[in-house]
Design a protein around this motif. Sequence first.
Motif, PDB file in Angstrom:
ATOM      1  N   LYS A 158       4.802  -8.206  21.581  1.00 40.36           N
ATOM      2  CA  LYS A 158       5.244  -9.231  20.641  1.00 40.36           C
ATOM      3  C   LYS A 158       6.309 -10.132  21.240  1.00 40.36           C
ATOM      4  CE  LYS A 158       4.168  -6.636  16.455  1.00 40.36           C
ATOM      5  NZ  LYS A 158       3.146  -7.587  16.003  1.00 40.36           N
ATOM      6  N   GLN A 159       7.037  -9.671  22.229  1.00 41.23           N
ATOM      7  CA  GLN A 159       8.051 -10.495  22.859  1.00 41.23           C
ATOM      8  C   GLN A 159       7.465 -11.459  23.880  1.00 41.23           C
ATOM      9  OE1 GLN A 159      10.939  -7.806  24.512  1.00 41.23           O
ATOM     10  NE2 GLN A 159      11.652  -7.104  22.501  1.00 41.23           N
ATOM     11  N   ASP A 160       6.248 -11.278  24.253  1.00 39.08           N
ATOM     12  CA  ASP A 160       5.611 -12.127  25.254  1.00 39.08           C
ATOM     13  C   ASP A 160       4.267 -12.585  24.716  1.00 39.08           C
ATOM     14  OD1 ASP A 160       5.512 -13.489  27.576  1.00 39.08           O
ATOM     15  OD2 ASP A 160       4.906 -11.817  28.837  1.00 39.08           O
ATOM     16  N   ASN A 161       4.287 -13.294  23.597  1.00 38.34           N
ATOM     17  CA  ASN A 161       3.090 -13.656  22.864  1.00 38.34           C
ATOM     18  C   ASN A 161       2.650 -15.065  23.236  1.00 38.34           C
ATOM     19  OD1 ASN A 161       1.018 -13.890  21.041  1.00 38.34           O
ATOM     20  ND2 ASN A 161       2.321 -13.960  19.227  1.00 38.34           N
ATOM     21  N   ALA A 162       1.363 -15.230  23.510  1.00 38.55           N
ATOM     22  CA  ALA A 162       0.810 -16.548  23.841  1.00 38.55           C
ATOM     23  C   ALA A 162       0.241 -17.256  22.628  1.00 38.55           C
ATOM     24  CB  ALA A 162      -0.277 -16.410  24.910  1.00 38.55           C
ATOM     25  N   PHE A 163       0.208 -16.612  21.447  1.00 30.56           N
ATOM     26  CA  PHE A 163      -0.380 -17.216  20.243  1.00 30.56           C
ATOM     27  C   PHE A 163       0.589 -17.177  19.056  1.00 30.56           C
ATOM     28  CE2 PHE A 163      -3.782 -15.325  22.769  1.00 30.56           C
ATOM     29  CZ  PHE A 163      -4.660 -16.392  22.926  1.00 30.56           C
ATOM     30  N   PRO A 164       1.821 -17.588  19.205  1.00 32.41           N
ATOM     31  CA  PRO A 164       2.736 -17.490  18.052  1.00 32.41           C
ATOM     32  C   PRO A 164       2.355 -18.439  16.919  1.00 32.41           C
ATOM     33  CG  PRO A 164       3.777 -18.676  19.854  1.00 32.41           C
ATOM     34  CD  PRO A 164       2.490 -18.137  20.400  1.00 32.41           C
ATOM     35  N   ASN A 165       1.946 -19.657  17.228  1.00 40.36           N
ATOM     36  CA  ASN A 165       1.600 -20.623  16.180  1.00 40.36           C
ATOM     37  C   ASN A 165       0.324 -20.221  15.447  1.00 40.36           C
ATOM     38  OD1 ASN A 165       3.755 -22.582  16.707  1.00 40.36           O
ATOM     39  ND2 ASN A 165       2.693 -22.970  18.622  1.00 40.36           N
ATOM     40  N   LEU A 166      -0.662 -19.719  16.179  1.00 43.03           N
ATOM     41  CA  LEU A 166      -1.908 -19.301  15.548  1.00 43.03           C
ATOM     42  C   LEU A 166      -1.680 -18.119  14.621  1.00 43.03           C
ATOM     43  CD1 LEU A 166      -4.973 -19.534  15.258  1.00 43.03           C
ATOM     44  CD2 LEU A 166      -5.194 -18.084  17.295  1.00 43.03           C
ATOM     45  N   GLU A 167      -0.912 -17.137  15.065  1.00 42.69           N
ATOM     46  CA  GLU A 167      -0.668 -15.968  14.234  1.00 42.69           C
ATOM     47  C   GLU A 167       0.186 -16.328  13.016  1.00 42.69           C
ATOM     48  OE1 GLU A 167       0.925 -12.848  16.595  1.00 42.69           O
ATOM     49  OE2 GLU A 167      -0.838 -12.715  17.901  1.00 42.69           O
ATOM     50  N   ALA A 168       1.144 -17.263  13.187  1.00 41.25           N
ATOM     51  CA  ALA A 168       1.942 -17.688  12.037  1.00 41.25           C
ATOM     52  C   ALA A 168       1.082 -18.434  11.011  1.00 41.25           C
ATOM     53  CB  ALA A 168       3.094 -18.581  12.505  1.00 41.25           C
ATOM     54  N   ALA A 169       0.123 -19.224  11.497  1.00 42.05           N
ATOM     55  CA  ALA A 169      -0.763 -19.939  10.584  1.00 42.05           C
ATOM     56  C   ALA A 169      -1.629 -18.981   9.786  1.00 42.05           C
ATOM     57  CB  ALA A 169      -1.632 -20.921  11.377  1.00 42.05           C
ATOM     58  N   LEU A 170      -2.113 -17.918  10.416  1.00 42.06           N
ATOM     59  CA  LEU A 170      -2.933 -16.940   9.710  1.00 42.06           C
ATOM     60  C   LEU A 170      -2.125 -16.172   8.674  1.00 42.06           C
ATOM     61  CD1 LEU A 170      -5.083 -15.521  12.658  1.00 42.06           C
ATOM     62  CD2 LEU A 170      -5.780 -17.148  10.902  1.00 42.06           C
ATOM     63  N   GLU A 171      -0.858 -15.892   8.990  1.00 44.32           N
ATOM     64  CA  GLU A 171      -0.029 -15.145   8.044  1.00 44.32           C
ATOM     65  C   GLU A 171       0.316 -15.977   6.810  1.00 44.32           C
ATOM     66  OE1 GLU A 171       3.368 -13.805  10.167  1.00 44.32           O
ATOM     67  OE2 GLU A 171       2.252 -12.371  11.410  1.00 44.32           O
ATOM     68  N   GLU A 187       0.419 -24.331  21.592  1.00 41.39           N
ATOM     69  CA  GLU A 187       1.393 -25.362  21.243  1.00 41.39           C
ATOM     70  C   GLU A 187       0.708 -26.582  20.637  1.00 41.39           C
ATOM     71  OE1 GLU A 187       3.625 -26.243  24.701  1.00 41.39           O
ATOM     72  OE2 GLU A 187       4.644 -24.297  24.788  1.00 41.39           O
ATOM     73  N   VAL A 188      -0.481 -26.930  21.135  1.00 41.59           N
ATOM     74  CA  VAL A 188      -1.239 -28.043  20.549  1.00 41.59           C
ATOM     75  C   VAL A 188      -1.617 -27.721  19.105  1.00 41.59           C
ATOM     76  CG1 VAL A 188      -3.349 -29.416  20.725  1.00 41.59           C
ATOM     77  CG2 VAL A 188      -2.086 -28.814  22.788  1.00 41.59           C
ATOM     78  N   ILE A 189      -2.058 -26.472  18.866  1.00 40.50           N
ATOM     79  CA  ILE A 189      -2.389 -26.060  17.495  1.00 40.50           C
ATOM     80  C   ILE A 189      -1.160 -26.146  16.599  1.00 40.50           C
ATOM     81  CG2 ILE A 189      -3.182 -24.132  16.084  1.00 40.50           C
ATOM     82  CD1 ILE A 189      -4.894 -23.217  18.414  1.00 40.50           C
ATOM     83  N   GLY A 190      -0.012 -25.697  17.088  1.00 39.83           N
ATOM     84  CA  GLY A 190       1.202 -25.778  16.297  1.00 39.83           C
ATOM     85  C   GLY A 190       1.616 -27.204  15.990  1.00 39.83           C
ATOM     86  N   GLU A 191       1.411 -28.121  16.948  1.00 39.62           N
ATOM     87  CA  GLU A 191       1.756 -29.522  16.700  1.00 39.62           C
ATOM     88  C   GLU A 191       0.867 -30.121  15.620  1.00 39.62           C
ATOM     89  OE1 GLU A 191       2.324 -33.696  19.224  1.00 39.62           O
ATOM     90  OE2 GLU A 191       1.681 -31.848  20.214  1.00 39.62           O
ATOM     91  N   VAL A 192      -0.428 -29.790  15.646  1.00 36.21           N
ATOM     92  CA  VAL A 192      -1.338 -30.298  14.618  1.00 36.21           C
ATOM     93  C   VAL A 192      -0.941 -29.757  13.249  1.00 36.21           C
ATOM     94  CG1 VAL A 192      -3.733 -30.286  13.815  1.00 36.21           C
ATOM     95  CG2 VAL A 192      -3.233 -30.629  16.236  1.00 36.21           C
ATOM     96  N   LEU A 193      -0.631 -28.478  13.172  1.00 38.39           N
ATOM     97  CA  LEU A 193      -0.270 -27.878  11.889  1.00 38.39           C
ATOM     98  C   LEU A 193       1.024 -28.468  11.338  1.00 38.39           C
ATOM     99  CD1 LEU A 193      -1.159 -24.130  12.548  1.00 38.39           C
ATOM    100  CD2 LEU A 193      -2.531 -25.886  11.416  1.00 38.39           C
ATOM    101  N   SER A 194       1.975 -28.781  12.216  1.00 36.13           N
ATOM    102  CA  SER A 194       3.211 -29.406  11.740  1.00 36.13           C
ATOM    103  C   SER A 194       2.954 -30.804  11.193  1.00 36.13           C
ATOM    104  CB  SER A 194       4.232 -29.455  12.876  1.00 36.13           C
ATOM    105  OG  SER A 194       3.766 -30.284  13.940  1.00 36.13           O
TER     106      SER A 194
END
Length: 467
Positions: free
Chosen positions: A98-111, A187-194
Amino acid sequence: MADMKMQSRVGMALVSILFTIFALGQCSDQVPVVIWSSESSLWQAQDAPALGHVVSGSQLVTYLSSAISNGPHSVFLFLQDKLSLDDFTMYGGAFGNKQDNAFPNLEAALEMAPSSLVLPSVDWHASSAVPALLQEKLETSPVYLEPSTLRQLRLNHSISSLLVLRLPYTTSTQFMSPKEMLSGNDEVIGEVLSILKSQAVPYTAVFTALRPSRVIREVSLAVENLGRSLLQAPPKPAAAPHPPVMFNNLVGPCILLWAENLTMSHVRSGGAPVRFELTSRTFGPGASVSLTGSMCNRTHSRLVLNYGEVEGYKDFKVIFVMNSRRYPVSAQHWFTLDNVEIEYNGLKARFNGSRQIYAPQNYSFHCQSVTSFRNPLLVPFSSSDNATNWRVSFTEFQIQGFNVTGPSFSYASDCAGFFTPGIWMGLLSTLLMVLILTYGLHMLMQLKTMDRFDDPKGASISVPQTE
């Protein structure tokens, strides 16, 4: 209206048949499909597939049809080149570190999403047809977006729209590891979601890939090679490429330069040409180049490579001058390599590269060969300029002077043209065959039958006899 509904049903039936045909194929590779939406109650709890179940094409049609029919008609499709469940296992936080996660934005969107559905194993032939299904269901053409144009995105929730973002992924990238590539895509996914959150637009998002990746398999093959082998020398590991030259300002890195080979030659009057091999002095652990005099800002970048004395030439420098401009036609900024300068012994040789060496500001520029003599991309400024006595050759040249975010290059804009030598050979061969066929048909059409001796009504020929 009835005819349009009938055509839509026929189109959906054809797409469903296509998915079913794909599902019948014998293929053991799967691709995950992740769907989430800003609307709730799009799927029931029992709709999720059982653990280990491979979702077929017809089942995927049902899931997506339910999401589009009951959810918003603003659909975002994040389409990656390659993806497998192994990527989430090795680089994600849900199953990995969890400290070295490559999908933080995707997992936050699902939650946080009111409705979400994760299909871990989908037949990859079916997942590759997702764009066709979404296009058919929404009855609209897809719009392909670039990461650099996301801030200009404006949506109207009353109109159906299908927005596609292509996210590259490869396990053999020379400068970026798979984890770095996946993190950049996240990061691209997170930018779109924002952006969607700021505009308060209801949406449905789909994240999948065209084909599976080979993360675990490649690792397992590497482990298998560690075993005992009989009458076989152990394979030599491939030499790691040298890191690029990186110039840092007060904020961070701002210029990157890399080349497999940097060579130059100078033809002096009345003497043999002098060859300069600068690769070892520029890159790698034995590099002795200084970047004094380099600078960068939002519109101008200047990279100065100071070599000192080289082959008897004092104060030898190679300077790359880049500028960024906004072009109204493309509605974005592009950078050009305006000058490549060589300074030595108080003299200067300048080459112009702005006509051939350019790329979007958010990208880097890459070319297999950058020369000043054969298919030149670097042209002397004038025939009387001192640059006519120089020959410059850069192999696997890559440079980036703007929007540098770390020690790795951004996506590269390559100089390779569409008409490669293979394509030209195929076109010329086809043209030659067409000409031969045309000539043969023309010759056949010109043939005439002989009617002088075959016509019984014609005059007879008398042959005098001599004794």
